[in-house]
Design a protein around this motif. Structure first.
Motif, PDB file in Angstrom:
ATOM      1  N   VAL A 207       0.858  -1.190   0.000  1.00  0.00           N
ATOM      2  CA  VAL A 207       0.000   0.000   0.000  1.00  0.00           C
ATOM      3  C   VAL A 207       0.891   1.237   0.000  1.00  0.00           C
ATOM      4  CG1 VAL A 207      -1.833   1.239   1.200  1.00  0.00           C
ATOM      5  CG2 VAL A 207      -1.796  -1.253   1.255  1.00  0.00           C
TER       6      VAL A 207
ATOM      7  N   LYS B 165      -2.983   5.223   0.417  1.00  0.00           N
ATOM      8  CA  LYS B 165      -3.481   5.230   1.794  1.00  0.00           C
ATOM      9  C   LYS B 165      -4.187   6.552   2.094  1.00  0.00           C
ATOM     10  CE  LYS B 165      -1.913   4.511   6.544  1.00  0.00           C
ATOM     11  NZ  LYS B 165      -0.744   4.306   7.416  1.00  0.00           N
TER      12      LYS B 165
ATOM     13  N   LEU C 133      -7.617   6.788   0.157  1.00  0.00           N
ATOM     14  CA  LEU C 133      -8.700   5.984   0.727  1.00  0.00           C
ATOM     15  C   LEU C 133      -9.141   6.532   2.087  1.00  0.00           C
ATOM     16  CD1 LEU C 133      -7.543   2.367  -0.174  1.00  0.00           C
ATOM     17  CD2 LEU C 133      -9.383   3.674  -1.230  1.00  0.00           C
TER      18      LEU C 133
ATOM     19  N   VAL D  17     -11.769  -4.678  -5.158  1.00  0.00           N
ATOM     20  CA  VAL D  17     -10.429  -4.564  -5.743  1.00  0.00           C
ATOM     21  C   VAL D  17     -10.261  -5.671  -6.775  1.00  0.00           C
ATOM     22  CG1 VAL D  17      -7.966  -4.488  -5.252  1.00  0.00           C
ATOM     23  CG2 VAL D  17      -9.546  -3.640  -3.566  1.00  0.00           C
TER      24      VAL D  17
ATOM     25  N   ILE E  11      -3.214  -6.974  -3.549  1.00  0.00           N
ATOM     26  CA  ILE E  11      -3.338  -5.638  -2.965  1.00  0.00           C
ATOM     27  C   ILE E  11      -4.533  -5.578  -2.034  1.00  0.00           C
ATOM     28  CG2 ILE E  11      -4.723  -4.667  -4.865  1.00  0.00           C
ATOM     29  CD1 ILE E  11      -1.924  -2.834  -2.982  1.00  0.00           C
TER      30      ILE E  11
ATOM     31  N   LEU F   4      -4.609  -4.108   1.771  1.00  0.00           N
ATOM     32  CA  LEU F   4      -5.562  -3.073   2.199  1.00  0.00           C
ATOM     33  C   LEU F   4      -6.392  -3.538   3.396  1.00  0.00           C
ATOM     34  CD1 LEU F   4      -6.760  -1.794  -1.293  1.00  0.00           C
ATOM     35  CD2 LEU F   4      -5.505  -0.462   0.400  1.00  0.00           C
ATOM     36  N   GLN F   5      -6.726  -4.803   3.417  1.00  0.00           N
ATOM     37  CA  GLN F   5      -7.500  -5.338   4.539  1.00  0.00           C
ATOM     38  C   GLN F   5      -6.703  -5.260   5.842  1.00  0.00           C
ATOM     39  OE1 GLN F   5      -8.940  -9.269   3.790  1.00  0.00           O
ATOM     40  NE2 GLN F   5     -10.538  -9.143   5.358  1.00  0.00           N
TER      41      GLN F   5
ATOM     42  N   GLU G  31      -4.349  -3.047   6.401  1.00  0.00           N
ATOM     43  CA  GLU G  31      -4.109  -1.636   6.688  1.00  0.00           C
ATOM     44  C   GLU G  31      -5.333  -0.950   7.291  1.00  0.00           C
ATOM     45  OE1 GLU G  31      -1.574   1.518   6.975  1.00  0.00           O
ATOM     46  OE2 GLU G  31      -1.001  -0.377   6.037  1.00  0.00           O
ATOM     47  N   PHE G  32      -6.536  -1.218   6.706  1.00  0.00           N
ATOM     48  CA  PHE G  32      -7.740  -0.483   7.110  1.00  0.00           C
ATOM     49  C   PHE G  32      -8.731  -1.340   7.903  1.00  0.00           C
ATOM     50  CE2 PHE G  32      -6.242   1.764   3.306  1.00  0.00           C
ATOM     51  CZ  PHE G  32      -6.158   3.056   3.806  1.00  0.00           C
TER      52      PHE G  32
ATOM     53  N   ILE H   3     -12.968  -6.747   2.044  1.00  0.00           N
ATOM     54  CA  ILE H   3     -12.521  -6.596   0.649  1.00  0.00           C
ATOM     55  C   ILE H   3     -13.258  -7.627  -0.195  1.00  0.00           C
ATOM     56  CG2 ILE H   3     -10.538  -6.655  -0.921  1.00  0.00           C
ATOM     57  CD1 ILE H   3     -10.365  -4.344   1.014  1.00  0.00           C
TER      58      ILE H   3
END
Length: 577
Positions: A72, A77, A80, A96, A101, A105-106, A108-109, A113
């Motif tokens: 990411v 970042k 989003l 996505v 990726i 992202l899962q 990170e946030f 997803i």
């Protein structure tokens, strides 16, 4: 109610699309596939929530590299975090296209997803109508951005050093083999052709290139004499052979040959000699190229055999990927499959048979030494492929290990352990690599200094041209000033010369002064009409007048001497009386 947002990565930037009626769309996938083709129906399902354009091509390349590696990026970042509704009653789902990726992202946030299914169809529609969905973006600009990013991405992926390209080795070794065949064929043609005229030369000189040079030198054998013995010795490098050629030419059984045939033979032999010389140059080029690309493999097994292994594998990387068992029989594929088919003995060696080690080993040890040599070749090829600074330290150490193993098979001397040898090699390699890096840094500094000097010289030249232009304007002013100064100096000199003359008066100068004073007195006494007449007089008349004036002033000057002359006259008269 699930709120679905689809992330789309484009060469122009990141785009976030909000999808309407997710459940209904998910239920009717065939209808979605049909509506993707028309922009009107697709707009009713999908709306652009946010768009983040890349600032530069470098930023786009960095973001695409991060996405391809499943990382990411900071830009993604931030995009989003600002535009994706993470908190609220409605549960946000991010669609996505790439699962790699999506997993990043899962983490990170910490949101759900979704990949595949309806997200894939919507992504396909977005890709098709992207330039229409984003305001201010044309189809031509989007395609240009994609093309530029594609080129830069490919260039970044294919990172290689120009000096370590193994394609040149593959081509040069193939050309070397072809040249060997061609030179052999052509030299045999020269032997057969010139053998009609001088057949005894074939037995005396067996070497092909030397034979062609002699055919070019001798020409007609009847013209050979004692004088040409020295030139024959230069070619043959043996006085006995040169004398044998001379004797054979005198008693040869060959047929006579016409001059035109002899010219053609000489021209063809000249071509063969030039090809042989080019082959030597190509072999030297291959040696230098191998020392740059695969120095350890060349030090271990030789330049030619190492180049053949690289050529047969396709590249140095492919050779490094092969196991030692494959390298051992590389080049003997036909024999291997024939042995497997007939259930016979498999071959013990392939291309590595041409190395000197297998030839030096005894018949019973050829298989053992070939296996050991193949093992060391794989190690050397991997070091060459993945090392940053190419050095031949490991190749030399591996070669010494093979030599020790050969002596062990013959005499029974126990060789050194591989761990000890590799420790020594690592120490030496680090020192050599540091030295090479230091030299490279010096070269880089010198290059930068040269560039700076060149830039300074160019800047000085430009300033000089500007000064020359200004100087041309200034020279006229300087010249005027110089003229003024010269005129002033002349005036000063003119004023100084009368003063100097007054300091050193002579009798003649006094007379001239008196004359000029007399002229002035008469000019003052003369009436104004005379002055007007004098003004109209010519220069010649003025001169005459000046003469007459001087004549008139002469008696006036002699007036005080008159009484003396009268006394003398009276004395004379009295004397006469």
């Amino acid at each position: 109610m699930v709120l679905l947002h689809v992330l789309f990565e484009h060469a122009a930037g990141y785009a976030l699309y909000a999808v309407k009626e997710v459940e209904d769309i998910g239920m009717l996938l065939p209808q979605v596939e049909q509506s993707v083709l028309s922009i009107g129906k697709f707009n009713s399902m999908v709306s652009l929530a946010a768009f983040f354009p890349f600032k530069s091509a470098q930023a786009a390349l960095e973001n695409m590299n991060a996405i391809s590696e499943g990382v990411v990026h900071a830009d993604l970042k931030l995009f989003l975090e600002t535009n994706l509704p993470l908190s609220g009653k409605k549960k946000a789902v991010l669609g996505v296209s790439d699962a790699k990726i999506g997993a990043a992202l899962q983490e990170e946030f910490s949101l759900s997803i979704q990949t595949g299914g309806v997200v894939a169809e919507i992504t396909r529609g977005v890709r098709l109508h992207f330039h229409s969905l984003v305001k201010g973006l044309t189809a031509q600009a989007a395609s240009k951005a994609q093309l530029g990013l594609g080129h830069s991405y490919s260039r970044a992926k294919v990172k290689f050093n120009v000096n370590r390209v193994d394609n040149m080795i593959i081509q040069s070794i193939a050309l070397l083999d072809q040249l060997d065949k061609d030179i052999n064929t052509f030299s045999m043609r020269v032997r057969e052709w010139y053998g009609y005229h001088f057949p005894e030369l074939i037995k005396i000189v067996p070497d092909n290139s030397m034979y062609c040079r002699l055919a070019q030198l001798i020409g007609n054998r009847k013209e050979l004499s004692e004088e040409s013995l020295e030139s024959l010795e230069e070619v043959v490098m043996d006085s006995a052979k040169a004398q044998a050629i001379l004797d054979a030419s005198r008693s040869s059984m060959g047929m006579d040959i016409s001059p035109i045939d002899l010219i053609n033979i000489e021209r063809f032999s000249d071509r063969v000699v030039s090809l042989a010389a080019y082959r030597l140059e190509l072999q030297e080029y291959l040696r230098s190229k191998m020392s740059q690309v695969a120095p350890n493999l060349a030090a271990l097994i030789g330049e030619v055999v190492g180049a053949r292994l690289i050529s047969h594998a396709g590249s140095l990387t492919n050779l490094a990927k092969y196991p030692a068992s494959t390298v051992q029989i590389l080049g003997a594929e036909k024999a291997l499959f024939r042995a497997l088919k007939t259930r016979g003995n498999t071959p013990k060696y392939g291309l590595i048979f041409h190395s000197t080690f297998i030839g030096r080993a005894a018949a019973k040890n050829k298989g053992r030494i070939s296996r050991y040599l193949a093992n060391k070749c794989t190690i050397a090829s991997r070091i060459d492929c993945f090392s940053e600074v190419p050095t031949s330290v490991f190749g030399d150490k591996l070669r010494s290990q093979v030599e020790e193993r050969l002596s062990f098979y013959e005499t029974g001397d126990v060789p050194r352990k591989n761990v000890d040898v590799m420790k020594e090699a690592v120490k030496e390699a680090t020192d050599v690599a540091a030295e090479i890096k230091r030299k490279l840094e010096k070269k880089e500094k010198k290059r930068k200094k040269r560039e700076k000097k060149l830039q300074e010289l160019e800047a000085n030249d430009e300033n000089g041209d500007a000064e020359v232009e200004n100087g041309e304007a200034d020279t006229s002013i300087v010249k005027k000033k110089k003229k003024k100064q010269a005129a002033e100096e002349l005036g000063v000199q003119a004023e100084e010369t009368p003063a100097a003359e007054n300091g050193a008066d002579t009798s003649a100068k006094k007379k001239k002064k008196r004359k000029s004073e007399a002229v002035e007195v008469e000019a003052e006494e003369a009436p104004a009409t005379d002055n007007g007449a004098e003004e109209t007089d010519t220069p010649a008349k003025k001169k005459k007048k000046r003469k007459t004036e001087t004549m008139d002033t002469a008696p006036a000057e002699e007036a005080p001497e008159a009484p003396v002359s009268e006394k003398k006259k009276k004395k004379k008269e009295s004397a006469d009386e």
